[in-house]
Design a protein around this motif. Structure first.
Motif, PDB file in Angstrom:
ATOM      1  N   GLY A 181       0.815  -1.208   0.000  1.00  0.00           N
ATOM      2  CA  GLY A 181       0.000   0.000   0.000  1.00  0.00           C
ATOM      3  C   GLY A 181       0.845   1.253   0.000  1.00  0.00           C
ATOM      4  O   GLY A 181       0.553   2.218  -0.723  1.00  0.00           O
ATOM      5  N   LEU A 182       1.911   1.257   0.813  1.00  0.00           N
ATOM      6  CA  LEU A 182       2.810   2.416   0.820  1.00  0.00           C
ATOM      7  C   LEU A 182       3.500   2.587  -0.527  1.00  0.00           C
ATOM      8  O   LEU A 182       3.675   3.712  -1.010  1.00  0.00           O
ATOM      9  CB  LEU A 182       3.857   2.266   1.928  1.00  0.00           C
ATOM     10  N   ALA A 183       3.897   1.476  -1.144  1.00  0.00           N
ATOM     11  CA  ALA A 183       4.566   1.553  -2.443  1.00  0.00           C
ATOM     12  C   ALA A 183       3.633   2.135  -3.507  1.00  0.00           C
ATOM     13  O   ALA A 183       4.064   2.921  -4.364  1.00  0.00           O
ATOM     14  CB  ALA A 183       5.051   0.173  -2.871  1.00  0.00           C
ATOM     15  N   ALA A 184       2.350   1.768  -3.454  1.00  0.00           N
ATOM     16  CA  ALA A 184       1.383   2.307  -4.421  1.00  0.00           C
ATOM     17  C   ALA A 184       1.285   3.820  -4.293  1.00  0.00           C
ATOM     18  O   ALA A 184       1.177   4.540  -5.292  1.00  0.00           O
ATOM     19  CB  ALA A 184       0.015   1.669  -4.195  1.00  0.00           C
ATOM     20  N   GLN A 185       1.358   4.295  -3.061  1.00  0.00           N
ATOM     21  CA  GLN A 185       1.223   5.733  -2.823  1.00  0.00           C
ATOM     22  C   GLN A 185       2.529   6.486  -3.064  1.00  0.00           C
ATOM     23  O   GLN A 185       2.537   7.534  -3.717  1.00  0.00           O
ATOM     24  CB  GLN A 185       0.752   5.965  -1.388  1.00  0.00           C
ATOM     25  N   LEU A 186       3.625   5.962  -2.531  1.00  0.00           N
ATOM     26  CA  LEU A 186       4.886   6.699  -2.548  1.00  0.00           C
ATOM     27  C   LEU A 186       5.664   6.543  -3.853  1.00  0.00           C
ATOM     28  O   LEU A 186       6.447   7.426  -4.215  1.00  0.00           O
ATOM     29  CB  LEU A 186       5.763   6.266  -1.373  1.00  0.00           C
ATOM     30  N   ILE A 187       5.472   5.431  -4.549  1.00  0.00           N
ATOM     31  CA  ILE A 187       6.179   5.200  -5.809  1.00  0.00           C
ATOM     32  C   ILE A 187       5.219   5.146  -6.993  1.00  0.00           C
ATOM     33  O   ILE A 187       5.440   5.781  -8.021  1.00  0.00           O
ATOM     34  CB  ILE A 187       6.999   3.893  -5.743  1.00  0.00           C
ATOM     35  N   GLY A 188       4.134   4.382  -6.825  1.00  0.00           N
ATOM     36  CA  GLY A 188       3.189   4.215  -7.926  1.00  0.00           C
ATOM     37  C   GLY A 188       2.537   5.518  -8.360  1.00  0.00           C
ATOM     38  O   GLY A 188       2.442   5.800  -9.564  1.00  0.00           O
ATOM     39  N   LEU A 189       2.107   6.334  -7.402  1.00  0.00           N
ATOM     40  CA  LEU A 189       1.422   7.584  -7.757  1.00  0.00           C
ATOM     41  C   LEU A 189       2.351   8.573  -8.467  1.00  0.00           C
ATOM     42  O   LEU A 189       1.977   9.125  -9.505  1.00  0.00           O
ATOM     43  CB  LEU A 189       0.790   8.202  -6.513  1.00  0.00           C
ATOM     44  N   PRO A 190       3.557   8.835  -7.964  1.00  0.00           N
ATOM     45  CA  PRO A 190       4.447   9.740  -8.726  1.00  0.00           C
ATOM     46  C   PRO A 190       4.800   9.195 -10.109  1.00  0.00           C
ATOM     47  O   PRO A 190       4.902   9.965 -11.072  1.00  0.00           O
ATOM     48  CB  PRO A 190       5.701   9.835  -7.837  1.00  0.00           C
ATOM     49  N   LEU A 191       4.980   7.862 -10.211  1.00  0.00           N
ATOM     50  CA  LEU A 191       5.287   7.280 -11.517  1.00  0.00           C
ATOM     51  C   LEU A 191       4.119   7.458 -12.471  1.00  0.00           C
ATOM     52  O   LEU A 191       4.306   7.845 -13.637  1.00  0.00           O
ATOM     53  CB  LEU A 191       5.617   5.788 -11.355  1.00  0.00           C
ATOM     54  N   MET A 192       2.919   7.190 -11.996  1.00  0.00           N
ATOM     55  CA  MET A 192       1.732   7.402 -12.822  1.00  0.00           C
ATOM     56  C   MET A 192       1.603   8.871 -13.220  1.00  0.00           C
ATOM     57  O   MET A 192       1.227   9.199 -14.345  1.00  0.00           O
ATOM     58  CB  MET A 192       0.490   6.927 -12.061  1.00  0.00           C
ATOM     59  N   THR A 193       1.940   9.770 -12.291  1.00  0.00           N
ATOM     60  CA  THR A 193       1.872  11.204 -12.575  1.00  0.00           C
ATOM     61  C   THR A 193       2.857  11.595 -13.663  1.00  0.00           C
ATOM     62  O   THR A 193       2.539  12.390 -14.548  1.00  0.00           O
ATOM     63  CB  THR A 193       2.155  12.005 -11.292  1.00  0.00           C
TER      64      THR A 193
END
Length: 308
Positions: free
Chosen positions: A54-66
């Protein structure tokens, strides 16, 4: 206002306003830390894959998607920077309430919010620099304004880490006092933040209103993609339905207040970027409410099918 002039617009703050902004975020982080308890990190032991995923989705996944989103949309540099800064910030406490309202797993939501808040002290400033450097227009924009990257990292880390550490120590050694002052401090800090931000944007309303479509459309797309990313991450992690809902809100609801503070006090007050963060802070209440309505409608339809 033309798109190019939006990139050049800056929100100039007086030394007093800059000091109040920094004080507001320090007070709010201190208040959050006063409420952190060992049980908020229980998922580290009970389900570490779900916690770290869950933390990875927020801290890495979201900026990458952005990064992928700004590359596809090619917005003007200050708008892209605002999207990246929002994505690099930790989740907000609002996600806990929305998760509860949508019948998600509130304990999991609180655990992820606590985890991202602790990590943010070191992660957020580094993440902003890392992801903005990967998108050439934002990297060039920061060079244009003579942005001091080392100073930004040091100042932001101290501003986030010091109150977090002091708050956690206070919660550990003086739990009764921490519980008593936590909410009043949080409200006080939020009040200061609101006053300074509202004052700044009232003075710039005339300049920003003509550019509403340049701001609202990227915010809506970005926020919608964040909700979808969170829900999708929940499926990949094999989470239950309530926990998938939790992840949708944890990734979709960001601490836009912190993003505004960083943009106004640390990143030269770039108008387009600050406007993106401000609109995010309002828009996610509407989008989050729509998500809650959707989830509760699905629950009602499921309950009706079972009765028939």
């Amino acid at each position: 206002m033309t798109p190019d002039s939006l990139d050049l617009l800056t929100i100039a703050l007086s030394p007093l306003s800059q000091g109040l902004l920094s004080a507001a975020i320090i007070i709010m982080i201190f208040a959050i830390a006063l409420g952190l308890k060992p049980e908020h990190f229980s998922f580290l032991k009970s389900d570490p894959k779900l916690f770290w995923g869950g933390l990875a989705a927020q801290l890495i996944g979201l900026p990458l998607m952005t990064l992928l989103l700004v590359t596809a949309l090619a917005p003007h540099p200050s708008i892209a920077l605002g999207m990246i800064v929002v994505a690099a910030c930790p989740g907000g406490n609002v996600s806990n309430f929305m998760t509860w309202s949508a019948r998600g797993d509130t304990a999991y939501s609180v655990s992820l919010t606590a985890g991202s808040s602790v990590v943010a002290a070191l992660w957020t400033p580094a993440a902003i620099l890392f992801w903005s450097a990967l998108y050439p227009p934002t990297a060039e924009l920061l060079n244009t304004i003579n942005f001091n990257r080392l100073s930004f990292v040091i100042q932001t880390t101290v501003m986030l880490a010091a109150p977090l550490t002091l708050g956690m120590l206070g919660a550990h050694y003086f739990p009764a006092a921490a519980d008593k002052i936590r909410k009043p401090l949080a409200l006080f800090g939020a009040g200061i933040l609101a006053i300074v931000i509202i004052d700044g944007f009232i003075r710039l309303t005339g300049a920003l209103l003509p550019a509403w479509s340049l701001i609202l459309i990227p915010v809506a797309l970005h926020n919608g993609a964040a909700f979808a990313l969170g829900a999708g991450a929940g499926r990949l992690l094999g989470a239950s339905v309530p926990r998938r809902r939790t992840l949708a809100f944890e990734v979709g609801i960001q601490n836009a207040g912190l993003a505004i503070v960083l943009l106004l006090a640390q990143l030269k007050g770039l108008g387009g970027a600050a406007a993106i963060a401000a609109v995010w802070g309002v828009w996610h209440f509407f989008s989050g409410g729509a998500m809650i309505l959707l989830y509760r409608t699905l629950d009602s339809q499921k309950a009706n099918r079972k009765r028939t």
